[in-house]
Design an enzyme around this catalytic site. Structure first.
Site, PDB file in Angstrom:
ATOM      1  N   PHE A 112       0.818  -1.215   0.000  1.00 55.99           N
ATOM      2  CA  PHE A 112       0.000   0.000   0.000  1.00 55.99           C
ATOM      3  C   PHE A 112       0.850   1.263   0.000  1.00 55.99           C
ATOM      4  O   PHE A 112       0.334   2.362   0.078  1.00 55.99           O
ATOM      5  CB  PHE A 112      -0.950   0.008   1.195  1.00 55.99           C
ATOM      6  CG  PHE A 112      -1.856  -1.172   1.192  1.00 55.99           C
ATOM      7  CD1 PHE A 112      -2.998  -1.172   0.401  1.00 55.99           C
ATOM      8  CD2 PHE A 112      -1.545  -2.310   1.913  1.00 55.99           C
ATOM      9  CE1 PHE A 112      -3.826  -2.271   0.357  1.00 55.99           C
ATOM     10  CE2 PHE A 112      -2.363  -3.418   1.878  1.00 55.99           C
ATOM     11  CZ  PHE A 112      -3.507  -3.412   1.100  1.00 55.99           C
ATOM     12  N   GLU A 113       2.167   1.077  -0.018  1.00 55.11           N
ATOM     13  CA  GLU A 113       3.025   2.257  -0.038  1.00 55.11           C
ATOM     14  C   GLU A 113       3.863   2.239  -1.324  1.00 55.11           C
ATOM     15  O   GLU A 113       3.338   2.518  -2.389  1.00 55.11           O
ATOM     16  CB  GLU A 113       3.837   2.326   1.263  1.00 55.11           C
ATOM     17  CG  GLU A 113       2.857   2.458   2.456  1.00 55.11           C
ATOM     18  CD  GLU A 113       3.504   2.611   3.821  1.00 55.11           C
ATOM     19  OE1 GLU A 113       4.369   3.477   3.971  1.00 55.11           O
ATOM     20  OE2 GLU A 113       3.124   1.855   4.733  1.00 55.11           O
ATOM     21  N   MET A 114       5.124   1.841  -1.267  1.00 57.37           N
ATOM     22  CA  MET A 114       5.932   1.894  -2.486  1.00 57.37           C
ATOM     23  C   MET A 114       5.942   0.555  -3.228  1.00 57.37           C
ATOM     24  O   MET A 114       6.255   0.505  -4.418  1.00 57.37           O
ATOM     25  CB  MET A 114       7.342   2.381  -2.143  1.00 57.37           C
ATOM     26  CG  MET A 114       7.298   3.833  -1.642  1.00 57.37           C
ATOM     27  SD  MET A 114       8.745   4.326  -0.685  1.00 57.37           S
ATOM     28  CE  MET A 114       9.874   4.752  -2.008  1.00 57.37           C
TER      29      MET A 114
END
Lengths: 343, 343
Positions: free
Chosen positions: B150-152
């Site tokens: 959900f981030e990088m």
């Protein structure tokens, strides 16, 4: 009538915005991690680790210096009338204090401010000394009792003169402080005593628990530790000695409707730093052995002390069962002197 | 009827044992000594002092490593679709966070647990990272956002592969990590980013106050600091970053008669360490710039946050005037990045 009472109570409750604790049990890893987050760590077991924690360039810790310091700690020649040594108020076998409400010095003089002698055990782990934190180091602290007219009442000159008459000291000071032009000095007396005091650390079952052994504490003791955390005790009784660092107002709260500043008798009129009721939080290691409690020794019972602290510092009313559990936890801090093999 | 009400209130009050704060103003030396006793100290101004505070043998701080780390911090090639860098959620010019309730990663994905991105400014001063303190170091923390879907959302292998295509990195990693057989590694990516982050410290007027300058804070701000201490905020928001160390239950108290565990909406069901509402106390430096507040970003206003914290953590109901004073104090923690002359 009964309905009205209920209505009033409900109205009052919502108006007063009362916030109460909810307690729960934490498991061992969480207890340990919370302790660590407050800087609570085990007391070192080896002389090497002791040095890592407490050594200073100004006054290096050596075993010969600690041995000299021990002799000085018990030396009554350091008092005006040859009757009192550091060891009088700081009985090492008795929790490191004297079990008296107020310290007693030469000629049976009571401390005029009715100040309770704090324990010397683990005192080196504190970031400051005295109830109002007015000395930063043990080296500095030692001045106080030595020269105070109500304690050992000796001048720096007299102290040196008295020791010069004893050959042991003439030899030993030269050995321990070889670089000094005057090895037997008041400064070096204080330095040697401080180094001895740095070796007066105790370890208890709690240290083994911190090191990862779940079995050394009982279920009740762990529950007591959970309560100790959640009642807010840990917030000020923090770091390796569970106290000895934080300057805090006591009492922080007052009972609603009460004008009293202090929840116990004001004996001696010692009102802490700047007379603002600011005290250094005392250390809790061996607290079960250092009654009576508070700066003026006004409360004999540890359970009553726990109750007072929770009410006036955290705003929490503990049940008898909860007080007993915290007491059980505090008993796990009863330690034995670590043998750093000074001899 | 009126008399009865009074009687009931009096009876109820005495029965309830309510303990309230009494506030007073402290002078500057006392404020400073109390701060010091909680480990609060000024942020270092020179690169040498920064190294004394934060350097490690494992990952030594050097200026060339910090420069490489800065480039990596803003490198979108470290995200799956080349759209997100560390700098997206941690906007250095904007208080070090993203001013959003929940973090947003690749493809506009919101954090499924609605977790608020903490500030990267002064994050190096914390003893652990993430809201539940699950990483001990920044080196370890960097793994999380890089690989989280959900981030990088990049794998260690992909990250290295992407950077190998860029000549700058091939050269620089060799320069910064000359002893490593594979200088361009995922570990070294994390290490360089962490070193850059260690240089992201801010200083404010409060640091000058700690250093002894009484004039940098106004009367109101000092009064706010007195309140901050006496309302108990300092007990957990301690040490150099005023937070970042202590694991504490939130909410610690509940409103009497209330069944709610949380004084705000439970969005995302992130309930802290062990789902026990245990959170790392967030840092207060630049807190005025890092709205919204709490782990789930559920409260926009800092003054409301102060009110909630005082009620649920300290059991203290602050007046509007008192909240404003604490707010005034918190504004003194608004800092500027220290120039450690990395370039």
């Amino acid at each position: 009538m009964r309905y009205m009472l209920i209505i009033f109570v409900v109205v009052f409750l919502s108006a007063k915005d009362i916030y109460v604790m909810h307690f729960e049990k934490y498991n061992e890893p969480l207890l340990r991690d919370i302790a660590t987050s407050y800087g609570i760590e085990p007391v070192p077991e080896s002389f090497e680790d002791l040095k890592k924690l407490l050594d200073s360039k100004e006054n290096p810790i050596t075993k010969t210096k600690a041995r000299l310091g021990r002799r000085l700690f018990f030396e009554t020649k350091l008092s005006k009338d040859d009757t009192v040594s550091c060891g009088n108020c700081h009985m090492i076998a008795e929790g490191g204090d004297d079990n008296k409400p107020a310290a007693v010095g030469i000629e049976g003089k009571k401390n005029p401010h009715h100040i309770n002698a704090p324990t010397v055990l683990n005192a080196a782990l504190q970031s400051s000394q005295f109830w109002d934190a007015r000395a930063k180091t043990l080296e500095d602290q030692a001045k106080g009792p030595l020269t105070s007219p109500f304690e050992m009442s000796i001048s720096p000159k007299e102290a040196v003169k008295n020791l010069q008459k004893i050959e042991y000291y003439e030899t030993k000071f030269k050995e321990v402080f070889p670089k000094d032009s005057k090895p037997l000095s008041f400064k070096n007396i204080r330095y040697a005593i401080a180094v001895f005091e740095k070796t007066l650390l105790t370890r208890s079952r709690f240290d083994k628990f911190l090191e990862g052994d779940d079995r050394v504490l009982s279920k009740k003791e762990k529950e007591g530790f959970s309560l100790f955390i959640q009642a807010g005790c840990i917030r000020c009784h923090n770091s390796i000695a569970l106290g000895g660092n934080v300057l805090a107002r006591f009492p922080l709260r007052k009972k609603l409707g009460s004008n009293y500043q202090i929840p116990f008798e004001n004996i001696g009129d010692f009102l802490g730093r700047d007379k603002k009721y600011i005290f250094k939080t005392p250390i809790l290691r061996n607290i079960t052995k250092t009654a009576p409690y508070f700066h003026n020794g006004s409360v004999k019972e540890l359970k009553k002390t726990i109750d007072i602290m929770a009410r006036y510092q955290s705003g929490v009313i503990l049940t008898t069962k909860e007080i007993n559990l915290i007491y059980d936890f505090l008993k796990t801090l009863e330690g034995k002197l670590v043998n750093y093999h000074i001899d």
